[in-house]
Structure formats: C-alpha cells, structure tokens
Design an enzyme around this catalytic site. Sequence first.
Site, PDB file in Angstrom:
ATOM      1  N   PHE A   1       0.816  -1.225  -0.027  1.00  0.00           N
ATOM      2  CA  PHE A   1      -0.146  -0.132   0.039  1.00  0.00           C
ATOM      3  C   PHE A   1       0.763   1.281   0.027  1.00  0.00           C
ATOM      4  CE2 PHE A   1       0.804  -1.314   4.484  1.00  0.00           C
ATOM      5  CZ  PHE A   1       1.396   0.144   5.102  1.00  0.00           C
ATOM      6  N   CYS A   2       0.321   2.497  -0.443  1.00  0.00           N
ATOM      7  CA  CYS A   2       1.016   3.594  -0.473  1.00  0.00           C
ATOM      8  C   CYS A   2      -0.088   4.571  -0.217  1.00  0.00           C
ATOM      9  CB  CYS A   2       1.709   3.961  -1.488  1.00  0.00           C
ATOM     10  SG  CYS A   2       0.708   3.928  -3.092  1.00  0.00           S
ATOM     11  N   THR A   3       0.278   5.929  -0.226  1.00  0.00           N
ATOM     12  CA  THR A   3      -0.882   7.100   0.026  1.00  0.00           C
ATOM     13  C   THR A   3      -1.845   7.018  -0.915  1.00  0.00           C
ATOM     14  OG1 THR A   3       1.178   8.509   0.575  1.00  0.00           O
ATOM     15  CG2 THR A   3      -0.982   9.649   0.307  1.00  0.00           C
TER      16      THR A   3
END
Length: 333
Positions: free
Chosen positions: A176-178
Amino acid sequence: MSNVVVCALYKFVSLPHFESLREPLLSMMEQAEIKGTLLLASEGINGTVAGTQAAIDALLAWLNNQNGLENIVYKLSFDDEMPFYRTKVKLKKEIVTMGVEGIDPLKVVGTYVKPQDWNALISDPEVILVDTRNDYEVQIGTFKNAINPVTETFREFPDYVKQNLDPAKHKKVAMFCTGGIRCEKSTAYLKEQGFEEVYHLEGGILKYLEEIKQEESLWEGECFVFDNRVAVDHDLKKGQYDQCNACRMPITEAEKLSLAYVQGVSCPHCIDKISEEQRKRFVERERQVNLAKSRNEAHIGSDVNQVIEARRQKKEALRQQSVEKNKAKQANV
C-alpha cells in the site's frame, strides 16, 4: 466549512506527446486559480492540486476531454486554507520515480483490493504486508503489522525487495501507499521478479480512510501528505504534525520544544546534517518570511508577482510625483 478542495490524481497511460499538454494544462490551472503540481511523462500523469470545488471540477472535466486521460483516478479531501503556494506542470521521465527500466503497470500489475476487502486480506497470516512509502512517512502512521522497508526514497525499494523478499518463500504479498500510484509500480516490479500473488490497496491509504469507519479501521496514526497540511487524520482533516522548513520532515509539538528546533532553520532531524552555509541561508530566508508577514505580503507563490507589481507601481507613482514637483519648481523660477 472547509472551502478548499484538495485533489490527488494519477493515471498510467501512454502519452507519446505529453510535452504538448504542458502549456494548455498550465494555462487552464492558472485561469482557474488552481495551485499545486502536476507531473507529465510518457507513462501518464500524477500530482496533487487544490482550488475551489468549481475549479477542481473544471480541471477534471478538462482532463477527461484529453485523449487518454479519460476516467482519471482521483481522491478529494478538504482544507480551510490553500495548501500550496504555486502552480506547476512539470515534464518528467517518470510520474513516480523507481528508476528501473521496463517496469510498465499498463502491461502487468498486482491485484487491486478495494478498501472494504482490505482488512480481511491483511489479517490473513500468510500475507506479508509491506508499506512502500518512505521511512519518514511510515513513522507517523501505517497499517497494523505492516513491514517498514526503511527507505529514504522510492528508488531504494527495488533493493529492499531483492534483499528481503523471496518469491519461493513469500507466496502472498500485499502493499500500500498514499494514493495508490507507488503500488502500481511496486506490484508491477514484484510480478516481474516472479512473485505470483501480489496485491495492492486500490486508491491507497487516502481512499481507505475515506471509506472505512474509524472503529473498523486497521490504520494506526496519521497519513503523511505532500502539501502544507503535512499529515491528515482518519477523517482526512489536517493532523497534529508540523513540518521543518529546512529539511521538510514532519515534526511534533514536542520536537518543536527541542533546543535543536529553530523555526525555519533546523529541527532534531536535521540539526547535525545541515552545513553552516545552509544554516545562514535558512536564517536569511526566515528573516524574509517574517518581514513579508509584517507587511501582510506573500513571501513565495504566485501572489509574490502581485506584490512585486504593486511595489513597482508605487515606485513609479512616487517617481512621477517627483518629476511633476520638479517641473512645478522650474516653472516658478
């Protein structure tokens, strides 16, 4: 009520003539008084901008009318103040820099997981959960039991994978990331390296916070964002973190009480890293910022041009007055 709309957007798409989009896109943003930065590259578009609801709607409509940029991925949040100073459209080699040739999310990418299904996935004991963001982002918030690769930039992520993950051992990997864009490339990279079951959070952390109730959430802390808000809480409101104007690292109120913290000059994260030349430059910059504040003027951003023009006009008016006075004196001689 918050009247500034913050829009994070991206799309991987082949844009062979992306350079030609820069000027019309920049012109559209300036006319709509939208601030922030958008990146254009042959692989697509990425960035975060802010403006009124009408302005952001107009931008999304404009993009939707461009060949290849239809149905762009975007997420909205809100703020009481404009989180950006300038309006920029930059031409880049990549819209998110991994630095590995041949990685193309348009050809191969991991399995998208919607926010509503994310908790079940990462609660599976066979799933390895990896945060693809930089260490300073992870420090202020991440998902429960997520692995922190401790990277300073996204360019370091491939090395982390090579040294710590094994396709034969790690059968299921979730990332996951922003906002989702870094995971497009990180999952594409893992697939290229032979990992079979690779998942990523669709829409990123911001979409998860938007759609999942806090009492059901597995998110812990705040989410770092790349604008003047620094971080947002679970309600996507500005969080408790400030930012060091010298090194751009997020800092807490407790860290601001440290002797290492000098407004605009240093903080506990950078006090031992900045040179004396940098320190002097930061001191002068802070002096200019405070001087501009005392005059109720902008120090940086597009408003500075208005300030400069106003000063020029004032000087010109004074010069004309002086010329007229001298003419009057000569006429009376």
